[in-house]
Every structure is written in structure tokens, then in C-alpha cells.
Design a protein around this motif. Sequence first.
Motif, PDB file in Angstrom:
ATOM      1  N   ILE A  76       1.359   5.749  57.835  1.00 29.59           N
ATOM      2  CA  ILE A  76       0.873   7.072  58.229  1.00 29.59           C
ATOM      3  C   ILE A  76       0.487   7.795  56.950  1.00 29.59           C
ATOM      4  CG2 ILE A  76       1.460   9.263  59.332  1.00 29.59           C
ATOM      5  CD1 ILE A  76       3.471   7.660  61.065  1.00 29.59           C
ATOM      6  N   GLN A  77      -0.797   8.181  56.855  1.00 30.33           N
ATOM      7  CA  GLN A  77      -1.298   8.776  55.609  1.00 30.33           C
ATOM      8  C   GLN A  77      -2.153  10.000  55.903  1.00 30.33           C
ATOM      9  OE1 GLN A  77      -3.486   5.347  54.125  1.00 30.33           O
ATOM     10  NE2 GLN A  77      -1.892   5.002  52.600  1.00 30.33           N
ATOM     11  N   GLU A  78      -2.107  10.947  54.975  1.00 32.11           N
ATOM     12  CA  GLU A  78      -3.000  12.100  55.031  1.00 32.11           C
ATOM     13  C   GLU A  78      -4.166  11.838  54.082  1.00 32.11           C
ATOM     14  OE1 GLU A  78      -0.736  15.599  54.084  1.00 32.11           O
ATOM     15  OE2 GLU A  78       0.200  15.644  56.058  1.00 32.11           O
ATOM     16  N   LEU A  79      -5.368  12.013  54.586  1.00 31.35           N
ATOM     17  CA  LEU A  79      -6.569  11.753  53.793  1.00 31.35           C
ATOM     18  C   LEU A  79      -7.479  12.973  53.820  1.00 31.35           C
ATOM     19  CD1 LEU A  79      -7.434   8.204  55.204  1.00 31.35           C
ATOM     20  CD2 LEU A  79      -6.282   8.714  53.046  1.00 31.35           C
ATOM     21  N   PRO A  80      -8.225  13.193  52.726  1.00 28.18           N
ATOM     22  CA  PRO A  80      -9.205  14.285  52.744  1.00 28.18           C
ATOM     23  C   PRO A  80     -10.372  13.922  53.673  1.00 28.18           C
ATOM     24  CG  PRO A  80      -9.342  13.053  50.680  1.00 28.18           C
ATOM     25  CD  PRO A  80      -8.176  12.489  51.453  1.00 28.18           C
ATOM     26  N   PHE A  84     -14.097  10.322  55.179  1.00 26.64           N
ATOM     27  CA  PHE A  84     -14.752   9.899  56.414  1.00 26.64           C
ATOM     28  C   PHE A  84     -16.223  10.276  56.334  1.00 26.64           C
ATOM     29  CE2 PHE A  84     -10.320  10.375  57.313  1.00 26.64           C
ATOM     30  CZ  PHE A  84     -10.017   9.404  58.249  1.00 26.64           C
ATOM     31  N   GLY A  85     -16.862   9.919  55.225  1.00 31.90           N
ATOM     32  CA  GLY A  85     -18.240  10.316  54.939  1.00 31.90           C
ATOM     33  C   GLY A  85     -19.191  10.041  56.086  1.00 31.90           C
ATOM     34  N   GLY A  86     -19.972  11.037  56.417  1.00 30.87           N
ATOM     35  CA  GLY A  86     -21.012  10.865  57.421  1.00 30.87           C
ATOM     36  C   GLY A  86     -20.560  11.039  58.852  1.00 30.87           C
ATOM     37  N   ILE A  87     -19.274  11.260  59.080  1.00 32.43           N
ATOM     38  CA  ILE A  87     -18.792  11.473  60.447  1.00 32.43           C
ATOM     39  C   ILE A  87     -18.429  12.943  60.573  1.00 32.43           C
ATOM     40  CG2 ILE A  87     -17.097  10.827  62.194  1.00 32.43           C
ATOM     41  CD1 ILE A  87     -16.804   8.153  60.611  1.00 32.43           C
ATOM     42  N   ASP A  88     -19.227  13.681  61.326  1.00 31.82           N
ATOM     43  CA  ASP A  88     -19.026  15.124  61.440  1.00 31.82           C
ATOM     44  C   ASP A  88     -17.935  15.495  62.425  1.00 31.82           C
ATOM     45  OD1 ASP A  88     -21.076  15.531  59.632  1.00 31.82           O
ATOM     46  OD2 ASP A  88     -22.610  15.571  61.204  1.00 31.82           O
ATOM     47  N   ASN A  89     -17.897  14.788  63.539  1.00 37.73           N
ATOM     48  CA  ASN A  89     -17.002  15.192  64.615  1.00 37.73           C
ATOM     49  C   ASN A  89     -15.812  14.244  64.712  1.00 37.73           C
ATOM     50  OD1 ASN A  89     -16.005  16.561  66.779  1.00 37.73           O
ATOM     51  ND2 ASN A  89     -17.488  15.773  68.258  1.00 37.73           N
ATOM     52  N   ILE A  90     -14.759  14.512  63.958  1.00 38.92           N
ATOM     53  CA  ILE A  90     -13.556  13.670  63.971  1.00 38.92           C
ATOM     54  C   ILE A  90     -12.537  14.339  64.886  1.00 38.92           C
ATOM     55  CG2 ILE A  90     -11.683  12.704  62.598  1.00 38.92           C
ATOM     56  CD1 ILE A  90     -13.632  12.720  60.206  1.00 38.92           C
ATOM     57  N   GLU A  91     -11.986  13.549  65.831  1.00 38.94           N
ATOM     58  CA  GLU A  91     -11.035  14.096  66.789  1.00 38.94           C
ATOM     59  C   GLU A  91      -9.768  13.245  66.813  1.00 38.94           C
ATOM     60  OE1 GLU A  91     -12.905  14.367  70.614  1.00 38.94           O
ATOM     61  OE2 GLU A  91     -14.669  15.390  69.799  1.00 38.94           O
ATOM     62  N   VAL A  92      -8.646  13.877  67.180  1.00 39.66           N
ATOM     63  CA  VAL A  92      -7.386  13.154  67.361  1.00 39.66           C
ATOM     64  C   VAL A  92      -7.590  12.090  68.434  1.00 39.66           C
ATOM     65  CG1 VAL A  92      -5.002  13.361  68.177  1.00 39.66           C
ATOM     66  CG2 VAL A  92      -5.942  15.074  66.599  1.00 39.66           C
ATOM     67  N   GLU A 113      -5.768  18.929  60.238  1.00 41.29           N
ATOM     68  CA  GLU A 113      -5.490  20.302  59.804  1.00 41.29           C
ATOM     69  C   GLU A 113      -6.485  20.632  58.706  1.00 41.29           C
ATOM     70  OE1 GLU A 113      -1.551  21.623  58.920  1.00 41.29           O
ATOM     71  OE2 GLU A 113      -0.671  20.349  60.477  1.00 41.29           O
ATOM     72  N   GLY A 114      -7.456  21.462  59.041  1.00 42.99           N
ATOM     73  CA  GLY A 114      -8.478  21.828  58.069  1.00 42.99           C
ATOM     74  C   GLY A 114      -9.213  20.600  57.580  1.00 42.99           C
ATOM     75  N   ASP A 115      -9.173  20.355  56.279  1.00 47.53           N
ATOM     76  CA  ASP A 115      -9.862  19.202  55.698  1.00 47.53           C
ATOM     77  C   ASP A 115      -8.930  18.013  55.479  1.00 47.53           C
ATOM     78  OD1 ASP A 115     -12.405  20.244  55.683  1.00 47.53           O
ATOM     79  OD2 ASP A 115     -12.194  21.164  53.707  1.00 47.53           O
ATOM     80  N   THR A 116      -7.749  18.061  56.093  1.00 48.08           N
ATOM     81  CA  THR A 116      -6.800  16.955  55.968  1.00 48.08           C
ATOM     82  C   THR A 116      -6.702  16.214  57.296  1.00 48.08           C
ATOM     83  OG1 THR A 116      -5.533  18.175  54.318  1.00 48.08           O
ATOM     84  CG2 THR A 116      -4.429  16.330  55.398  1.00 48.08           C
ATOM     85  N   ILE A 117      -6.988  14.922  57.241  1.00 47.95           N
ATOM     86  CA  ILE A 117      -6.945  14.054  58.426  1.00 47.95           C
ATOM     87  C   ILE A 117      -5.749  13.122  58.263  1.00 47.95           C
ATOM     88  CG2 ILE A 117      -8.224  12.383  59.816  1.00 47.95           C
ATOM     89  CD1 ILE A 117     -10.058  14.702  59.466  1.00 47.95           C
ATOM     90  N   THR A 118      -4.854  13.101  59.272  1.00 48.29           N
ATOM     91  CA  THR A 118      -3.708  12.197  59.233  1.00 48.29           C
ATOM     92  C   THR A 118      -4.019  10.991  60.103  1.00 48.29           C
ATOM     93  OG1 THR A 118      -2.224  14.087  58.970  1.00 48.29           O
ATOM     94  CG2 THR A 118      -1.216  11.992  59.585  1.00 48.29           C
ATOM     95  N   ILE A 119      -3.882   9.806  59.499  1.00 48.88           N
ATOM     96  CA  ILE A 119      -4.137   8.554  60.214  1.00 48.88           C
ATOM     97  C   ILE A 119      -2.856   7.743  60.325  1.00 48.88           C
ATOM     98  CG2 ILE A 119      -6.579   8.398  59.552  1.00 48.88           C
ATOM     99  CD1 ILE A 119      -5.585   6.221  57.461  1.00 48.88           C
ATOM    100  N   ASP A 120      -2.812   6.900  61.368  1.00 43.11           N
ATOM    101  CA  ASP A 120      -1.657   6.036  61.600  1.00 43.11           C
ATOM    102  C   ASP A 120      -2.168   4.610  61.761  1.00 43.11           C
ATOM    103  OD1 ASP A 120       0.613   4.712  62.441  1.00 43.11           O
ATOM    104  OD2 ASP A 120       1.141   6.168  63.996  1.00 43.11           O
ATOM    105  N   GLY A 121      -1.731   3.717  60.874  1.00 41.03           N
ATOM    106  CA  GLY A 121      -2.145   2.316  60.917  1.00 41.03           C
ATOM    107  C   GLY A 121      -1.182   1.424  61.670  1.00 41.03           C
TER     108      GLY A 121
END
Length: 162
Positions: A76-80, A84-92, A113-121
Amino acid sequence: MTITAKKVASIHYTLKNDQGEVLDSSEGQEPLAYLQGFQNLVPGLENALEGKTAGDKISVVVSPEEGYGDKNPELIQELPRDMFGGIDNIEVGMAFHAETAAGQQVVEVIDIEGDTITIDGNHPLAGVDLHFDVEVLEVRDATEEELLHGHVHGDGGCGHDH
């Protein structure tokens, strides 16, 4: 014929979680055919099916240790957002293929949260008790080719070369 190593078993199954929600099922589809002893199934289910014969019905609860493992917090990581270059609409709930040290891996967006995207691998079923209801339909000997490849072939082979 009983299910032992190097046998192909055809099963119908329903997988539920602790809450009784159906997560996966072969209901209304072709039965699942797998090769026993080759880790085609999670270990807990493969172990429970050992020695069963056509017509047997079993219910088994597979713990995370015998299923998809426990959740690994390191996956589980937080990424700026700019990663996710080129993808405007990122959703949970969105899934992405990521290059990791272990090769290609599917990751799911679990928080934004804002410009921070949390992903789970983690596998979506990591840390989950798996409730399987299984009916054994058929058991047969595996072919030499299936044993060589380590999985079942449908009509017309497996579609890949070795």
C-alpha cells in the motif's frame, strides 16, 4: 476415480466472504477444470479436494494463509498524482498495471486526497477468509501435455507455445 496429484477435476464452485456475499461462482457457466497438485487453485481448496470423487459436495473455509495470503502493508503506497501521467479522471476502485521489482502487478486505487493517490498492490482477496461450496463433477487422468504445461487444456489445446 479420486482426486489425487496429476488428475484433472471438473468442479462447480461458489466463493463467499464472511458476510455471505458471493465473490465468484461458476454457476451458469462451464465448470472449472483444474490440475491437482500444480497450484492451479489456492492451497486450502486444493488440499480439501484431495481424495474426493465425482458427486462429492464439500464446504470449506480457507484461511488467508491457505488462500491469497495476509495483506502486506508494504504493498500500500501513496503516490503523487503526476505519476499517473495523462490520466485526468482517477477514481477509487480503478485498477492499473504497474511495473514493480517483481514484474507486472495490478494495483487498485483505494484513496485520493488532493494530489496524493493511495494504491494497494495486494490481491483483492488477501486477508479474507474464503468460503467455498464445491461440487465435484468429473475426475480424469491428465494428458502428458497438460502435465508438461502444468495446467488443463480445453478443446484445441491451451493457445500458447512452449
